[in-house]
Design an enzyme around this catalytic site. Structure first.
Site, mmCIF file in Angstrom:
data_model
loop_
_atom_site.group_PDB
_atom_site.id
_atom_site.type_symbol
_atom_site.label_atom_id
_atom_site.label_comp_id
_atom_site.label_asym_id
_atom_site.label_seq_id
_atom_site.Cartn_x
_atom_site.Cartn_y
_atom_site.Cartn_z
ATOM 1 N N GLU A 44 61.539 4.403 -26.594
ATOM 2 C CA GLU A 44 62.832 5.079 -26.642
ATOM 3 C C GLU A 44 62.647 6.587 -26.654
ATOM 4 O O GLU A 44 61.641 7.088 -27.165
ATOM 5 C CB GLU A 44 63.568 4.708 -27.940
ATOM 6 C CG GLU A 44 63.945 3.260 -28.025
ATOM 7 C CD GLU A 44 64.519 2.911 -29.392
ATOM 8 O OE1 GLU A 44 64.819 1.729 -29.590
ATOM 9 O OE2 GLU A 44 64.638 3.805 -30.251
ATOM 10 N N CYS B 104 63.869 13.917 -28.438
ATOM 11 C CA CYS B 104 62.969 13.228 -29.368
ATOM 12 C C CYS B 104 62.150 12.233 -28.536
ATOM 13 O O CYS B 104 62.713 11.337 -27.896
ATOM 14 C CB CYS B 104 63.788 12.508 -30.439
ATOM 15 S SG CYS B 104 62.773 11.529 -31.552
ATOM 16 N N CYS C 208 53.931 0.880 -33.374
ATOM 17 C CA CYS C 208 53.291 1.887 -34.234
ATOM 18 C C CYS C 208 52.322 1.193 -35.190
ATOM 19 O O CYS C 208 52.664 0.157 -35.776
ATOM 20 C CB CYS C 208 54.355 2.644 -35.012
ATOM 21 S SG CYS C 208 53.649 3.900 -36.086
ATOM 22 N N CYS D 26 55.487 1.724 -41.596
ATOM 23 C CA CYS D 26 56.295 2.093 -42.761
ATOM 24 C C CYS D 26 57.326 0.973 -42.994
ATOM 25 O O CYS D 26 57.934 0.488 -42.030
ATOM 26 C CB CYS D 26 57.022 3.416 -42.516
ATOM 27 S SG CYS D 26 55.896 4.765 -42.146
ATOM 28 N N CYS E 228 60.878 0.953 -41.412
ATOM 29 C CA CYS E 228 61.009 1.368 -40.013
ATOM 30 C C CYS E 228 60.863 0.197 -39.046
ATOM 31 O O CYS E 228 59.913 -0.584 -39.135
ATOM 32 C CB CYS E 228 59.947 2.427 -39.717
ATOM 33 S SG CYS E 228 59.863 2.858 -37.974
ATOM 34 N N CYS F 83 66.765 4.668 -34.667
ATOM 35 C CA CYS F 83 65.452 4.539 -34.025
ATOM 36 C C CYS F 83 64.905 3.125 -34.080
ATOM 37 O O CYS F 83 64.959 2.465 -35.102
ATOM 38 C CB CYS F 83 64.454 5.478 -34.682
ATOM 39 S SG CYS F 83 64.789 7.173 -34.287
HETATM 40 S S1 SF4 Z 1 58.303 5.848 -39.457
HETATM 41 FE FE1 SF4 Z 1 57.954 4.190 -37.968
HETATM 42 S S2 SF4 Z 1 57.200 5.191 -36.101
HETATM 43 FE FE2 SF4 Z 1 56.965 6.659 -37.824
HETATM 44 S S3 SF4 Z 1 54.902 6.331 -38.609
HETATM 45 FE FE3 SF4 Z 1 56.237 5.011 -39.828
HETATM 46 S S4 SF4 Z 1 56.181 3.022 -38.737
HETATM 47 FE FE4 SF4 Z 1 55.400 4.578 -37.320
#
Ligand code: SF4
Length: 356
Positions: free
Chosen positions: A96, A110, A117, A121, A124, A337
């Site tokens: 994205e 962005c 990833c 996190c 996320c 996101c």
């Molecule tokens: S917020 Fe999401 S994209 Fe950013 S480092 Fe953490 S898991 Fe990865």
């Protein structure tokens, strides 16, 4: 481990690469400059639209390069003017990017750096399936060029806060940063580019070595390691002391104040004590704090109450640290996101936002 296509990406090709290709095609080397101008001055990715090139040369360029390898598969505009684009890559994977209008007609892009990833996190959506692959520099630049052509103009600033931990894809990200900032190519000021990291220390140190004035945003999300462990899994989590030592190094070499990004999660990291500790960290390391109230969408995490957010900000301000509160944009539609990509993949919106 970017997915290696059969052909090179035209986006990201340097003038010397293009000159070598012109030699191979037995065509004059000045054509290389013309191609670079189309790419990096006019944001034209499709060789067939490079009007001052002879038609056979356009065909040869299209045959030898991925030009473009990516396309806009979907768009999610939000009432606030933000537009999220789902970009389909040459191998069918998706990432994205977001076009974010600001005050006085300013425009920010962005951009993503990875498919999925590795950090994961817990709040996320983007990290939920882990890392699928790195983006090649050409793919990162294609996001930029597709976005510019969609907006009909260049952005005023770029934030690498989309999907992925960009500093774990340093090789490709740094190539893209070179093209974006070199006066020979796109020519943006490094000060207008923000590189975001979850605190990947080796990457921060490498970025510092570039000695350029990129803005560095570190997603700390907690003022101590114990709290941070409740938010970020230990796969690539570095101790806060090491992260802030790397931030000091960055300030020294790049001469830029670092921003601490802090997603506020109710009952997790929003206490008065946390605010006091965070303010102390920010003051010691000459960093700014950017607070991002979590945008809950069915997560086990919750956004703190407005009074808690305001009290947290005030505590940091009163302690003498520089603090801002980010206004959430683009979350009205499916644009938070990671949602657009998951929606395309799984056919429903069931995820939370990226906290960077
Ligand atoms: S917020 Fe999401 S994209 Fe950013 S480092 Fe953490 S898991 Fe990865």
């Amino acid at each position: 481990m970017a997915s290696i296509p059969q052909k090179p990406f035209l986006a990201g090709s340097l003038r010397e690469d293009l000159a070598a290709w012109c030699v191979k095609e037995c065509t004059a080397k000045f054509r290389a400059n013309q191609i670079a101008e189309w790419l990096y001055r006019h944001d034209v990715l499709n060789p067939m639209e490079m009007k001052n090139l002879p038609l056979p040369l356009r065909g040869a360029l299209a045959a030898d390069f991925l030009a473009p390898g990516s396309s806009i598969a979907e768009s999610a505009p939000a009432p606030d003017g933000t537009e999220k684009l789902l970009i389909r890559l040459h191998d069918g994977e998706t990432v994205e990017m977001v076009l974010i209008p600001g005050r006085e007609e300013r425009l920010t892009f962005c951009l993503s750096t990875q498919v999925g990833c590795p950090v994961g996190c817990l709040f996320c959506a983007s990290g939920r399936d882990g890392l699928i692959r790195n983006l090649a520099a050409g793919e990162i630049l294609e996001e930029f060029l597709l976005g510019s052509s969609r907006a009909g103009r260049r952005p005023d600033s770029i934030v690498f806060m989309g999907i992925g931990e960009g500093l774990m894809n340093f090789h490709e990200l740094s190539k893209a940063l070179h093209v974006l900032t070199s006066p020979d190519y796109v020519g943006m000021s490094p000060r207008r580019i923000t590189v975001s990291t979850s605190g990947y220390v080796p990457g921060i140190l490498k970025l510092a070595e570039l000695g350029k004035e990129f803005t560095l945003a570190i997603s700390l999300h907690a003022p101590d390691d114990e709290t941070r462990a409740r938010i970020i899994p230990d796969k690539v989590r570095y101790p806060i002391a090491e992260i802030m030592a790397a931030a000091d190094r960055y300030l020294e070499t790049a001469g830029r104040m670092v921003t601490i990004e802090y997603t506020l999660l109710a009952g997790v990291n929003d206490s008065h004590e946390a605010a006091v500790k965070l303010a102390r960290l920010a003051r010691i390391h000459h960093a700014k704090v950017n607070l991002i109230p979590y945008n809950a969408t069915g997560s086990r995490f919750q956004r703190p109450a407005r009074e808690t957010i305001e009290a947290f900000e005030k505590t940091i301000f009163d302690a003498g640290a520089h603090v801002t509160l980010r206004t959430e944009r683009g979350s009205e539609s499916s644009a938070a996101c990671g949602q657009l990509r998951r929606s395309a993949k799984y056919g429903k919106h069931n995820s939370q936002e990226n906290g960077k």
